[in-house]
Design a protein around this motif. Structure first.
Motif, PDB file in Angstrom:
ATOM      1  N   ARG A  60       0.979  -0.996   0.000  1.00 21.52           N
ATOM      2  CA  ARG A  60      -0.053  -0.100  -0.088  1.00 21.52           C
ATOM      3  C   ARG A  60       0.777   1.301   0.024  1.00 21.52           C
ATOM      4  O   ARG A  60       0.422   2.320  -0.780  1.00 21.52           O
ATOM      5  N   THR A  75      -6.619   4.313  -6.562  1.00 19.42           N
ATOM      6  CA  THR A  75      -7.826   3.649  -6.162  1.00 19.42           C
ATOM      7  C   THR A  75      -8.214   2.274  -7.257  1.00 19.42           C
ATOM      8  O   THR A  75      -7.716   1.039  -6.648  1.00 19.42           O
ATOM      9  N   ARG A  76      -7.270   1.895  -7.294  1.00 20.97           N
ATOM     10  CA  ARG A  76      -7.839   0.874  -9.071  1.00 20.97           C
ATOM     11  C   ARG A  76      -6.907   0.329  -8.741  1.00 20.97           C
ATOM     12  O   ARG A  76      -6.587  -1.483  -8.224  1.00 20.97           O
ATOM     13  N   TYR A  78      -5.427  -0.298  -5.487  1.00 28.34           N
ATOM     14  CA  TYR A  78      -5.815  -0.687  -4.081  1.00 28.34           C
ATOM     15  C   TYR A  78      -6.824  -1.807  -4.145  1.00 28.34           C
ATOM     16  O   TYR A  78      -6.599  -2.480  -3.700  1.00 28.34           O
ATOM     17  N   GLU A  79      -8.031  -1.208  -5.127  1.00 28.34           N
ATOM     18  CA  GLU A  79      -9.089  -2.300  -5.278  1.00 28.34           C
ATOM     19  C   GLU A  79      -8.084  -3.537  -5.531  1.00 28.34           C
ATOM     20  O   GLU A  79      -8.923  -4.872  -5.512  1.00 28.34           O
ATOM     21  N   GLN A  82      -6.875  -5.179  -2.527  1.00 29.63           N
ATOM     22  CA  GLN A  82      -7.548  -5.823  -1.788  1.00 29.63           C
ATOM     23  C   GLN A  82      -8.678  -6.951  -1.793  1.00 29.63           C
ATOM     24  O   GLN A  82      -8.952  -7.287  -0.989  1.00 29.63           O
ATOM     25  N   ARG A  83      -9.161  -6.731  -3.326  1.00 33.50           N
ATOM     26  CA  ARG A  83      -9.614  -8.600  -3.513  1.00 33.50           C
ATOM     27  C   ARG A  83      -8.728  -9.021  -3.705  1.00 33.50           C
ATOM     28  O   ARG A  83      -9.254 -10.554  -4.408  1.00 33.50           O
TER      29      ARG A  83
END
Length: 156
Positions: A60, A75-76, A78-79, A82-83
């Motif tokens: 991160r 955002t892209r 991080y997503e 996260q996923r």
């Protein structure tokens, strides 16, 4: 650790991995209670996921340093992280490989016992931990310590 400390955990939950390990029956021939095998497996899988979460924190920071000022890209990335889809982006994949290396346990022959499967007693002034295994595997295991049991926390 060697089998599940890297890409084999991508996109899988801890339950999926525990079921996969149990399905392999790697430790079925060990003469110990099934709950001890299950708790030990759960402990190892949780350690791998904790190690992965620590690696994700470092990634991160790397993502933030790289994409600072580009909110859509932040955002892209991080997503994806996260996923559990971090293998789809070269930068995030490279960072996870860098920080989520295979863990190496320094413990040999460790097993985890649930709190309802052991009790303690004092014998000749020494603390004795008695581990109750299934009767078909033999008598309870008695571990005599070198302490008198005062100020000893066995919760860990």
């Amino acid at each position: 650790w060697r089998r599940y400390g890297g890409l084999k955990t991508v996109g899988k939950s801890s339950n999926d991995i525990r079921n996969e390990i149990s399905g392999l029956a790697l430790y079925s021939k060990l003469p110990i209670d099934g709950t001890i095998r299950n708790e030990s497996t759960k402990d190892i899988v949780n350690d791998v996921f904790l190690y992965r979460a620590g690696a994700q924190q470092k990634v991160r920071k790397a993502i933030h340093a790289r994409a600072k000022g580009h909110e859509a890209e932040l955002t892209r990335l991080y997503e994806l992280l996260q996923r559990g889809e971090w293998t789809q982006d070269n930068f995030v994949h490279r960072q996870m490989r860098k920080h989520f290396k295979h863990g190496h346990s320094k413990v040999n022959n460790q097993f985890v016992v649930r709190s309802d499967k052991y009790h303690t007693e004092i014998v000749d002034g020494k603390l004795v931990v008695v581990i109750n295994v299934a009767a078909k595997y033999g008598q309870p295991i008695r571990l005599t310590t070198t302490t008198d049991g005062k100020n000893v926390d066995l919760s860990g």
